[in-house]
Design an enzyme around this catalytic site. Structure first.
Site, PDB file in Angstrom:
ATOM      1  N   TYR A   1       0.846  -1.190   0.000  1.00 39.65           N
ATOM      2  CA  TYR A   1       0.000   0.000   0.000  1.00 39.65           C
ATOM      3  C   TYR A   1       0.884   1.243   0.000  1.00 39.65           C
ATOM      4  O   TYR A   1       2.102   1.161   0.181  1.00 39.65           O
ATOM      5  CB  TYR A   1      -0.897  -0.048   1.236  1.00 39.65           C
ATOM      6  CG  TYR A   1      -2.001   0.975   1.293  1.00 39.65           C
ATOM      7  CD1 TYR A   1      -2.947   1.068   0.281  1.00 39.65           C
ATOM      8  CD2 TYR A   1      -2.109   1.838   2.383  1.00 39.65           C
ATOM      9  CE1 TYR A   1      -3.971   1.997   0.348  1.00 39.65           C
ATOM     10  CE2 TYR A   1      -3.135   2.767   2.466  1.00 39.65           C
ATOM     11  CZ  TYR A   1      -4.060   2.844   1.440  1.00 39.65           C
ATOM     12  OH  TYR A   1      -5.072   3.766   1.512  1.00 39.65           O
ATOM     13  N   HIS A   2       0.270   2.435  -0.150  1.00 40.54           N
ATOM     14  CA  HIS A   2       1.100   3.639  -0.259  1.00 40.54           C
ATOM     15  C   HIS A   2       1.521   4.216   1.093  1.00 40.54           C
ATOM     16  O   HIS A   2       2.199   5.246   1.137  1.00 40.54           O
ATOM     17  CB  HIS A   2       0.425   4.689  -1.147  1.00 40.54           C
ATOM     18  CG  HIS A   2      -0.704   5.443  -0.517  1.00 40.54           C
ATOM     19  ND1 HIS A   2      -1.206   6.590  -1.074  1.00 40.54           N
ATOM     20  CD2 HIS A   2      -1.443   5.235   0.608  1.00 40.54           C
ATOM     21  CE1 HIS A   2      -2.196   7.057  -0.332  1.00 40.54           C
ATOM     22  NE2 HIS A   2      -2.355   6.261   0.698  1.00 40.54           N
ATOM     23  N   ASN A   3       1.101   3.584   2.171  1.00 37.66           N
ATOM     24  CA  ASN A   3       1.672   3.877   3.484  1.00 37.66           C
ATOM     25  C   ASN A   3       1.704   2.570   4.273  1.00 37.66           C
ATOM     26  O   ASN A   3       1.539   1.497   3.696  1.00 37.66           O
ATOM     27  CB  ASN A   3       0.893   4.996   4.203  1.00 37.66           C
ATOM     28  CG  ASN A   3      -0.586   4.664   4.393  1.00 37.66           C
ATOM     29  OD1 ASN A   3      -0.948   3.524   4.670  1.00 37.66           O
ATOM     30  ND2 ASN A   3      -1.445   5.671   4.248  1.00 37.66           N
TER      31      ASN A   3
ATOM     32  N   ASP B   1      -4.603  10.843   1.573  1.00 34.52           N
ATOM     33  CA  ASP B   1      -5.824  10.042   1.757  1.00 34.52           C
ATOM     34  C   ASP B   1      -7.100  10.881   1.833  1.00 34.52           C
ATOM     35  O   ASP B   1      -8.070  10.482   2.485  1.00 34.52           O
ATOM     36  CB  ASP B   1      -5.730   9.180   3.023  1.00 34.52           C
ATOM     37  CG  ASP B   1      -4.670   8.098   2.938  1.00 34.52           C
ATOM     38  OD1 ASP B   1      -4.156   7.854   1.831  1.00 34.52           O
ATOM     39  OD2 ASP B   1      -4.349   7.495   3.979  1.00 34.52           O
TER      40      ASP B   1
ATOM     41  N   GLU C   1     -10.100  10.369  -3.658  1.00 32.26           N
ATOM     42  CA  GLU C   1     -10.050   9.002  -4.184  1.00 32.26           C
ATOM     43  C   GLU C   1     -10.950   8.868  -5.406  1.00 32.26           C
ATOM     44  O   GLU C   1     -12.042   9.434  -5.450  1.00 32.26           O
ATOM     45  CB  GLU C   1     -10.502   8.028  -3.091  1.00 32.26           C
ATOM     46  CG  GLU C   1     -10.654   6.587  -3.535  1.00 32.26           C
ATOM     47  CD  GLU C   1     -11.108   5.676  -2.409  1.00 32.26           C
ATOM     48  OE1 GLU C   1     -11.670   4.612  -2.714  1.00 32.26           O
ATOM     49  OE2 GLU C   1     -10.923   6.023  -1.219  1.00 32.26           O
TER      50      GLU C   1
ATOM     51  N   GLU D   1     -14.220  -1.617  -8.578  1.00 30.16           N
ATOM     52  CA  GLU D   1     -14.415  -2.212  -7.258  1.00 30.16           C
ATOM     53  C   GLU D   1     -15.553  -3.215  -7.416  1.00 30.16           C
ATOM     54  O   GLU D   1     -16.688  -2.835  -7.695  1.00 30.16           O
ATOM     55  CB  GLU D   1     -14.757  -1.146  -6.223  1.00 30.16           C
ATOM     56  CG  GLU D   1     -14.794  -1.683  -4.811  1.00 30.16           C
ATOM     57  CD  GLU D   1     -14.895  -0.548  -3.789  1.00 30.16           C
ATOM     58  OE1 GLU D   1     -14.454  -0.754  -2.654  1.00 30.16           O
ATOM     59  OE2 GLU D   1     -15.417   0.539  -4.130  1.00 30.16           O
TER      60      GLU D   1
ATOM     61  N   ARG E   1     -10.236  13.962   7.341  1.00 30.89           N
ATOM     62  CA  ARG E   1      -9.615  12.899   8.129  1.00 30.89           C
ATOM     63  C   ARG E   1      -9.796  13.061   9.633  1.00 30.89           C
ATOM     64  O   ARG E   1      -9.819  12.065  10.358  1.00 30.89           O
ATOM     65  CB  ARG E   1      -8.128  12.808   7.779  1.00 30.89           C
ATOM     66  CG  ARG E   1      -7.895  12.132   6.437  1.00 30.89           C
ATOM     67  CD  ARG E   1      -8.205  10.651   6.517  1.00 30.89           C
ATOM     68  NE  ARG E   1      -8.470  10.056   5.211  1.00 30.89           N
ATOM     69  CZ  ARG E   1      -8.862   8.814   5.034  1.00 30.89           C
ATOM     70  NH1 ARG E   1      -9.079   8.033   6.078  1.00 30.89           N
ATOM     71  NH2 ARG E   1      -9.083   8.347   3.826  1.00 30.89           N
TER      72      ARG E   1
ATOM     73  N   ASP F   1     -16.626  11.122   5.318  1.00 31.04           N
ATOM     74  CA  ASP F   1     -16.457  10.547   3.986  1.00 31.04           C
ATOM     75  C   ASP F   1     -17.680  10.860   3.143  1.00 31.04           C
ATOM     76  O   ASP F   1     -18.806  10.560   3.539  1.00 31.04           O
ATOM     77  CB  ASP F   1     -16.260   9.029   4.124  1.00 31.04           C
ATOM     78  CG  ASP F   1     -16.248   8.288   2.794  1.00 31.04           C
ATOM     79  OD1 ASP F   1     -16.140   8.938   1.737  1.00 31.04           O
ATOM     80  OD2 ASP F   1     -16.339   7.043   2.825  1.00 31.04           O
TER      81      ASP F   1
ATOM     82  N   GLN G   1     -19.251  10.156  -0.727  1.00 34.30           N
ATOM     83  CA  GLN G   1     -19.224   9.596  -2.069  1.00 34.30           C
ATOM     84  C   GLN G   1     -20.652   9.575  -2.594  1.00 34.30           C
ATOM     85  O   GLN G   1     -21.606   9.500  -1.810  1.00 34.30           O
ATOM     86  CB  GLN G   1     -18.631   8.186  -2.087  1.00 34.30           C
ATOM     87  CG  GLN G   1     -19.493   7.127  -1.423  1.00 34.30           C
ATOM     88  CD  GLN G   1     -19.046   5.720  -1.775  1.00 34.30           C
ATOM     89  OE1 GLN G   1     -18.662   5.452  -2.914  1.00 34.30           O
ATOM     90  NE2 GLN G   1     -19.072   4.830  -0.800  1.00 34.30           N
TER      91      GLN G   1
ATOM     92  N   GLU H   1      -9.074  -7.017  -1.275  1.00 32.57           N
ATOM     93  CA  GLU H   1      -9.278  -6.704   0.136  1.00 32.57           C
ATOM     94  C   GLU H   1     -10.599  -7.251   0.653  1.00 32.57           C
ATOM     95  O   GLU H   1     -11.563  -7.439  -0.087  1.00 32.57           O
ATOM     96  CB  GLU H   1      -9.212  -5.192   0.372  1.00 32.57           C
ATOM     97  CG  GLU H   1     -10.277  -4.395  -0.333  1.00 32.57           C
ATOM     98  CD  GLU H   1     -10.078  -2.886  -0.181  1.00 32.57           C
ATOM     99  OE1 GLU H   1      -8.921  -2.424  -0.206  1.00 32.57           O
ATOM    100  OE2 GLU H   1     -11.088  -2.176  -0.043  1.00 32.57           O
TER     101      GLU H   1
END
Length: 353
Positions: free
Chosen positions: A105-107, A181, A184, A189, A219, A224, A226, A308
């Site tokens: 992952y990116h972190n 983060d 996105e 998906e 954060r 969130d 969407q 995932e």
């Protein structure tokens, strides 16, 4: 090189949409059901003549980009693209892979729900990137693969992957995420299994859908947004685990996204009221709808390919076993069903002719 089927469609329906670290967090993110628009036939034309199929061998770079590059513009292939025509063993990926990708992952986050991303759960062989899932010994956790691009992308850009969704209740994903983060874009998906042993029921509601969406986040405290309209769950009768398909997005600007599946435009989201209606991207006082300093989807993003388990599926808010969609040990024992394959991923930028 591979065979693709190009269809000349004389009458087609254009589907336009209104628009945990990431992804879903609750069942409220499920689609609002709505009747799908149906294609109409031209009067007097028999169904057999409404379209013709052409079979043509085309190199992956030369498949036409379905999005419009704009007046006096053309699409330019970007070298960060990858057709995975090399070998990269799971435990030692090698320089060709590592030039473009990190196998994590990116972190440092290890993943949502029961996910535990592992570097050795991805590899490249036979012209494909592959990721497979196995139970972590002595645990409910599931070891899975994740890779992140070493080069970020930013609008205007077209990104498309040719991938085969797993025949599993786990998610098969291709997506973009900003380094902090907060922004996105979900290109693919999908949850491909037709049946869930853990829920003890049919799973075809999900196996026939592809989630195509975006998120903007605050954060701290975590918030969130969407879109939750039915258009964010594309469905045309296809069961997505059967064969490879092309999944693409044209990120034209901070306020405009176009989603393409197998070269067909299936969803468009455009404008502030669908990209960020809650003002989460405000440069000052994010979330305050009394002021408007929204930036939209303006940040550079990493390309992430992964599988995932997601919290809302393995630990549903209802607590009901019938709503628990996570693979059993028996399901995980079938490696083929729990392997996500990506044939290639290609990136294009519009440039002047």
């Amino acid at each position: 090189m591979y065979l693709i089927y190009l269809r000349l469609v004389f009458c087609c329906a254009l589907l336009l949409g209104c628009g945990d670290n990431s992804k879903f967090d609750s069942a409220t993110d499920l689609p609002v059901e709505q009747e799908q628009e149906q294609e109409t036939e031209q009067e007097g034309e028999p169904e057999e003549s409404s379209e013709q199929d052409l079979v043509e061998e085309v190199d992956w770079k030369d498949i036409p980009v379905p999005a419009d590059a704009g007046p006096n513009m053309k699409w330019e292939f970007q070298e960060i693209s990858d057709n995975f025509e090399y070998e990269a063993p799971a435990d030692n990926k090698g320089s060709e892979f590592l030039e473009k990708w990190d196998d994590f992952y990116h972190n440092a986050w290890a993943g949502p729900g029961l996910t535990e991303w592992k570097r050795d759960r991805s590899y490249v062989a036979d012209g494909e990137l592959k990721m497979w899932a196995t139970r972590k010994p002595g645990s409910d956790k599931i070891n899975m693969g994740c890779i992140t691009s070493k080069t970020r992308v930013v609008y205007p850009v077209y990104i498309e992957a040719r991938a085969k969704v797993m025949n599993s209740t786990l998610a098969s994903d291709v997506w973009l995420l900003s380094a902090d983060d907060t922004q996105e874009i979900d290109i693919l998906e999908a949850y491909g299994a037709d049946y869930s042993e853990s829920a003890g029921k049919d799973h075809s509601y999900f196996s026939k859908k592809v989630h195509i969406s975006h998120h903007v986040f605050i954060r701290d405290p975590f918030q969130d947004y969407q879109p939750k309209d039915a258009g964010s769950w594309f469905e045309d009768g296809t069961v997505w685990n059967k064969e490879f398909h092309r999944f693409g997005v044209y990120w034209r600007d901070p306020w405009h996204l176009e989603y393409y599946i197998d070269g067909v435009l299936v969803r468009t989201v455009s404008g502030k009221d669908i990209i960020d209606p809650k003002h989460f991207t405000n440069t000052t006082d994010p979330g305050n709808t009394e002021i408007d300093t929204r930036t939209g989807l303006n940040k550079e993003m990493d390309i992430i390919i992964n599988t995932e388990d997601q919290t809302w599926r393995s630990s549903p808010a209802s607590g009901l076993q019938s709503n628990t969609y996570t693979p059993t040990d028996n399901e995980l024992s079938n490696i083929e069903n729990n392997t996500f394959g990506v044939d290639w991923i290609r990136i294009y930028k519009p440039v002047e002719k």
